[in-house]
Design a protein around this motif. Structure first.
Motif, PDB file in Angstrom:
ATOM      1  N   ALA A  27       0.820  -1.215   0.000  1.00  0.00           N
ATOM      2  CA  ALA A  27       0.000   0.000   0.000  1.00  0.00           C
ATOM      3  C   ALA A  27       0.857   1.269   0.000  1.00  0.00           C
ATOM      4  O   ALA A  27       0.960   1.965  -1.019  1.00  0.00           O
ATOM      5  CB  ALA A  27      -0.936  -0.014   1.206  1.00  0.00           C
ATOM      6  N   ASP A  28       1.488   1.544   1.155  1.00  0.00           N
ATOM      7  CA  ASP A  28       2.112   2.854   1.358  1.00  0.00           C
ATOM      8  C   ASP A  28       3.332   3.049   0.472  1.00  0.00           C
ATOM      9  O   ASP A  28       4.239   2.224   0.440  1.00  0.00           O
ATOM     10  CB  ASP A  28       2.503   3.023   2.830  1.00  0.00           C
ATOM     11  N   GLU A  29       3.319   4.134  -0.241  1.00  0.00           N
ATOM     12  CA  GLU A  29       4.379   4.542  -1.181  1.00  0.00           C
ATOM     13  C   GLU A  29       4.433   3.645  -2.419  1.00  0.00           C
ATOM     14  O   GLU A  29       5.324   3.799  -3.251  1.00  0.00           O
ATOM     15  CB  GLU A  29       5.765   4.620  -0.521  1.00  0.00           C
ATOM     16  N   THR A  30       3.508   2.704  -2.527  1.00  0.00           N
ATOM     17  CA  THR A  30       3.396   1.920  -3.755  1.00  0.00           C
ATOM     18  C   THR A  30       2.130   2.372  -4.486  1.00  0.00           C
ATOM     19  O   THR A  30       2.212   3.002  -5.547  1.00  0.00           O
ATOM     20  CB  THR A  30       3.375   0.422  -3.444  1.00  0.00           C
ATOM     21  N   LEU A  31       0.965   2.085  -3.929  1.00  0.00           N
ATOM     22  CA  LEU A  31      -0.294   2.577  -4.499  1.00  0.00           C
ATOM     23  C   LEU A  31      -0.717   3.894  -3.851  1.00  0.00           C
ATOM     24  O   LEU A  31      -1.376   4.721  -4.478  1.00  0.00           O
ATOM     25  CB  LEU A  31      -1.412   1.551  -4.282  1.00  0.00           C
TER      26      LEU A  31
ATOM     27  N   HIS B 175      11.170  -5.597   2.579  1.00  0.00           N
ATOM     28  CA  HIS B 175       9.848  -6.147   2.893  1.00  0.00           C
ATOM     29  C   HIS B 175       9.135  -6.701   1.671  1.00  0.00           C
ATOM     30  O   HIS B 175       8.387  -7.676   1.766  1.00  0.00           O
ATOM     31  CB  HIS B 175       8.961  -5.064   3.519  1.00  0.00           C
ATOM     32  N   ASP B 176       9.306  -6.032   0.543  1.00  0.00           N
ATOM     33  CA  ASP B 176       8.470  -6.337  -0.612  1.00  0.00           C
ATOM     34  C   ASP B 176       9.177  -7.199  -1.650  1.00  0.00           C
ATOM     35  O   ASP B 176       8.517  -7.895  -2.420  1.00  0.00           O
ATOM     36  CB  ASP B 176       7.994  -5.033  -1.267  1.00  0.00           C
ATOM     37  N   VAL B 177      10.489  -7.114  -1.693  1.00  0.00           N
ATOM     38  CA  VAL B 177      11.223  -7.905  -2.690  1.00  0.00           C
ATOM     39  C   VAL B 177      11.872  -9.122  -2.016  1.00  0.00           C
ATOM     40  O   VAL B 177      11.509 -10.265  -2.293  1.00  0.00           O
ATOM     41  CB  VAL B 177      12.278  -7.048  -3.427  1.00  0.00           C
TER      42      VAL B 177
END
Ligand SMILES: [Mg+2]
Length: 231
Positions: free
Chosen positions: A12-16, A181-183
């Motif tokens: 969510a944050d800083e992505t979408l 966190h995301d990769v």
């Protein structure tokens, strides 16, 4: 007949979600109110931002709302307003959500991907899709701390993503801005990961995303270029 055989799941944050202007605007509202209550308090926006930084490390596994309350408590103590945490927290969160918008590239990208992919939303934070201009966009939404879900980078977080998608890991792509966190965490769980690098930063050493994009508009092409998932 079957549904999509692949899922794209978003941080969510800083992505979408363009979180920073919303947080800054909410802190400005808090500061204005603090100065109204105590005009003598020499508190600045930088102080409020520093208070978040000071508590975040110790509380990083806690729900974001708790971290924010701890930061606000620290800020209010600077002005002798400790007794009013509930009012100031309510003001902060009301402004933070009122000001929160998706990035301009978010809704067009989701619309472009929806015909081919199951779309999910999975966040460590409290950016609820319906409060951030993203109502009805996702087949599923996951929020850390709901139903005991631990935060990223926990493996359990990604296991819950796969369970919600109802697909094997190699058919699920996670998209996010955080290298750790995301990769890395998504890849450890067997998902493929696309790094959203809006700032065109140098790639951290050892980071090997399955694709890297600088805007969400590049996602359809990046997904099409990924190796077909093994059956
Ligand atoms: Mg993020």
């Amino acid at each position: 007949m079957s549904g999509p055989r692949s899922a794209v799941v978003f941080d969510a944050d800083e992505t979408l979600v363009d979180l920073r202007p919303a947080v800054t605007g909410a802190l400005a509202a808090v500061l204005e109110e603090m100065r109204r209550w105590n005009p003598a308090a020499g508190v600045s926006l930088a102080d409020l931002e520093a208070d978040w930084g000071a508590v975040f490390g110790a509380l990083s596994a806690a729900p974001v709302q708790e971290i924010r309350r701890a930061a606000l408590a620290r800020s209010l103590a600077r002005a002798g307003l400790d007794a009013h945490l509930d009012e100031f927290a309510a003001l902060f969160f009301a402004r933070r959500f009122a000001l929160t918008r998706p990035f301009p590239d978010a809704l067009p990208a989701l619309a472009a991907l929806r015909p081919r992919h199951l779309l999910g939303f999975a966040t460590n934070g409290n950016s609820r899709a319906e409060r951030c201009g993203l109502a009805g966009e996702f087949a599923f939404e996951l929020y850390a701390h709901e139903n005991g879900l631990p935060k990223k980078p926990a493996a359990e977080f990604y296991a819950a993503v796969l369970a919600a998608a109802g697909l094997p890991a190699e058919h699920v792509v996670y998209v996010g801005d955080s290298p750790e966190h995301d990769v890395r965490a998504a890849q450890r769980a067997g998902l493929r990961a696309i790094w959203l690098n809006r700032g065109r930063l140098p790639r951290p050493p050892g980071l090997a995303p399955d694709a890297e994009v600088s805007t969400l508009a590049e996602l359809p092409d990046a997904l099409a270029r990924l190796e077909p998932a093994k059956a």
